[in-house]
Design a protein around this motif. Structure first.
Motif, short mmCIF file in Angstrom:
data_model
loop_
_atom_site.label_atom_id
_atom_site.label_comp_id
_atom_site.label_asym_id
_atom_site.label_seq_id
_atom_site.Cartn_x
_atom_site.Cartn_y
_atom_site.Cartn_z
N PHE A 319 0.71 3.81 8.74
CA PHE A 319 1.08 3.62 7.93
C PHE A 319 0.61 3.72 6.66
O PHE A 319 1.11 3.66 5.23
N PHE A 320 -0.93 3.85 6.65
CA PHE A 320 -1.71 3.68 5.52
C PHE A 320 -1.74 5.42 5.26
O PHE A 320 -1.94 5.54 3.31
N ARG A 321 -0.83 6.28 5.67
CA ARG A 321 -0.94 7.18 4.64
C ARG A 321 0.75 7.86 4.60
O ARG A 321 0.81 9.00 3.03
N LEU A 322 1.08 6.58 4.40
CA LEU A 322 3.10 7.15 3.25
C LEU A 322 2.82 6.35 2.03
O LEU A 322 1.10 5.21 1.30
N PRO A 323 2.98 5.88 1.48
CA PRO A 323 3.27 5.56 -0.59
C PRO A 323 3.07 4.04 -0.65
O PRO A 323 3.92 3.28 0.79
N ARG A 324 2.34 3.50 -0.98
CA ARG A 324 2.03 1.80 -0.94
C ARG A 324 3.32 1.34 -1.02
O ARG A 324 2.74 0.26 0.11
N GLN A 325 3.99 1.90 -1.45
CA GLN A 325 5.63 0.12 -1.35
C GLN A 325 5.74 0.47 -0.10
O GLN A 325 6.86 0.06 -0.25
N HIS A 326 6.16 1.20 0.80
CA HIS A 326 6.26 1.75 1.77
C HIS A 326 5.25 0.96 3.18
O HIS A 326 5.97 0.15 4.29
N HIS A 327 4.11 0.60 3.03
CA HIS A 327 3.16 0.28 3.55
C HIS A 327 3.78 -1.65 4.65
O HIS A 327 3.88 -1.35 5.55
N LYS A 328 4.75 -2.28 3.73
CA LYS A 328 5.16 -3.64 4.12
C LYS A 328 6.39 -3.50 5.46
O LYS A 328 6.14 -4.25 5.90
N HIS A 329 7.17 -2.03 5.25
CA HIS A 329 8.14 -2.66 5.67
C HIS A 329 7.95 -0.80 7.61
O HIS A 329 8.51 -1.02 7.97
N LEU A 330 6.83 -0.74 6.65
CA LEU A 330 7.26 0.45 8.05
C LEU A 330 5.49 0.13 8.60
O LEU A 330 4.87 1.04 9.64
N LYS A 331 5.19 -0.50 8.71
CA LYS A 331 3.63 -0.70 9.96
C LYS A 331 4.23 -1.71 11.12
O LYS A 331 3.32 -1.49 12.18
N SER A 332 5.38 -2.09 11.43
CA SER A 332 6.39 -2.95 12.72
C SER A 332 7.47 -2.87 12.41
O SER A 332 8.09 -2.36 11.45
N THR A 333 8.13 -2.68 14.07
CA THR A 333 9.16 -2.84 13.72
C THR A 333 9.85 -4.32 13.88
O THR A 333 10.96 -4.76 14.15
#
Length: 402
Positions: A319-333
């Protein structure tokens, strides 16, 4: 796999729908329209076109009425009779009953259309009971509306796909047992989330997940660049087979739970808490610096744990490769949690389902205008922005499990 002590599939899906009730708009419109038609049938003593000596009058077309609701505008056709005597309390009573109606429809979305629940809805909306034939007609139309959504084409691309399995208690041959419910949640580039599919499976397996994903692709699933899931071997293998072009993010919450298997029963909380902090860092370089410090601190005391973490943690850092604003929502299910807090107090009326069919219900059946996840739209592909992800073998599901 989500452990059975967690929220069931029924509760999780119901909560997502209740957090975004406008997704139920078409289903609610169908119910309201059918109730109006049933009221006219009962007022006239006959259905439209029915020849019977008990008939008390005749229909005379419809007039349009817009009802403003919490799920948006509902365009309804109100029936009229020739004598002009027909009237309905539906519109006045709707405002008082709306929350209960939305909650009941969301429950039926997951558990299946129930005659008892439809009867309760219609009585709440109109203040009087309906005949068995009227309830049956409403049941049929509602079931058709929900079924159509379950089989809908997926026209828009979904950049992110979250896969999870939850469990329901199902009564089969007189025995109550747990059965897996496979759930897919899609997120588009605007950050809108919606349930794409919910299906019963006897158990989690490679073939069950593969068939589930193949059906999603058959309905038009496309544009998936990242899949988030736990590391269930069958699920990860199916992702690699069906969506090989997508990168993979292992759910860090499941990862931390798995870490307990590599620790002695008595251990300090600081070890895993410090590992958890890695996932709040601003970028991959910061996370890796903290990881090196963590390994240096705990490797002597917990060599088994640190060795396992060093070998597998890369799977949780995609998830660190994603835009930072997406981190919170895409590091877990655990995207479920964002939508469940609001309605966590909602009671669940069904402890177990009478049959697998009832638990499967109507799959993911709700015309959904998705819930926002809270990020700004990204105009370009994540992976053109973060090209290094493509080169990292640790984020490719087919490289994780043979």
């Amino acid at each position: 796999m989500t452990k059975t002590e967690g929220k069931t599939a029924s509760a999780a899906v119901k909560d997502i729908l209740l957090s975004n009730p406008d997704g139920l708009r078409e289903v609610i419109r169908t119910v309201m329209q059918e109730v109006l038609e049933a009221e006219m049938d009962e007022a006239l003593g006959a259905a439209k076109g029915e020849r019977t000596p008990e008939r008390l009058g005749y229909r005379s077309g419809h007039y349009g009425r817009t009802l403003i609701t919490r799920v948006g505008k509902l365009e309804l056709r109100v029936p009229q009779d020739r004598s002009g005597h027909f009237s309905t309390e539906l519109f006045e009573r709707y405002q008082r009953s709306e929350r209960a109606l939305v909650a009941t429809l969301a429950e039926m979305y997951v558990q299946g259309v129930s005659t008892r629940k439809v009867k309760a809805i219609t009585e709440e909306l109109c203040g009087h009971a309906f005949s068995a034939s009227s309830i049956s007609a409403i049941n049929k139309r509602l079931d058709e509306s929900l079924k159509a959504f379950a089989e809908r084409s997926l026209e828009e691309p979904f950049a992110y796909l979250i896969l999870d399995a939850r469990y329901e208690k199902v009564r089969e041959a007189g025995v109550v047992m747990s059965q897996a419910v496979l759930i897919a949640v899609g997120i588009d580039w605007d950050g809108r989330r919606q349930i794409l599919s919910v299906e019963m499976a006897g158990r989690e397996s490679r073939s069950a997940w593969k068939d589930f994903l193949v059906r999603l692709k058959g309905r038009g699933l496309k544009g998936v660049e990242l899949v988030v899931s736990d590391d269930h071997a069958g699920l990860v293998a199916a992702i690699g087979e069906v969506i090989p072009e997508a990168a993979w993010q292992r759910c860090y919450v499941h990862f931390l739970r798995n870490a307990l298997d590599h620790l002695p029963r008595k251990h300090g909380d600081d070890c895993l808490q410090e590992l958890r902090w890695l996932y709040d860092r601003r970028d991959l370089d910061e996370a890796k610096a903290d990881l090196a410090a963590w390994l240096g601190k705990w490797s002597v005391r917990y060599p088994r744990l640190t060795s396992w973490v060093e070998e597998t943690i890369e799977q949780t850092l995609t998830f660190f490769r994603l835009p930072r604003q997406h981190h919170k929502h895409l590091k877990s299910t655990n995207i479920w949690n964002a939508s469940t807090r609001k309605s966590a107090a909602e009671p669940t009326s069904c402890a177990s389902f009478p049959t697998p069919r009832a638990a499967y219900a109507s799959s993911a059946r709700s015309p959904s205008k998705p819930t926002k996840t809270g990020w700004r739209p990204i105009a370009t592909s994540t992976w053109t922005t973060c090209e290094s992800t493509r080169n990292s073998h640790s984020v490719k599901p087919h490289d994780q499990h043979a």
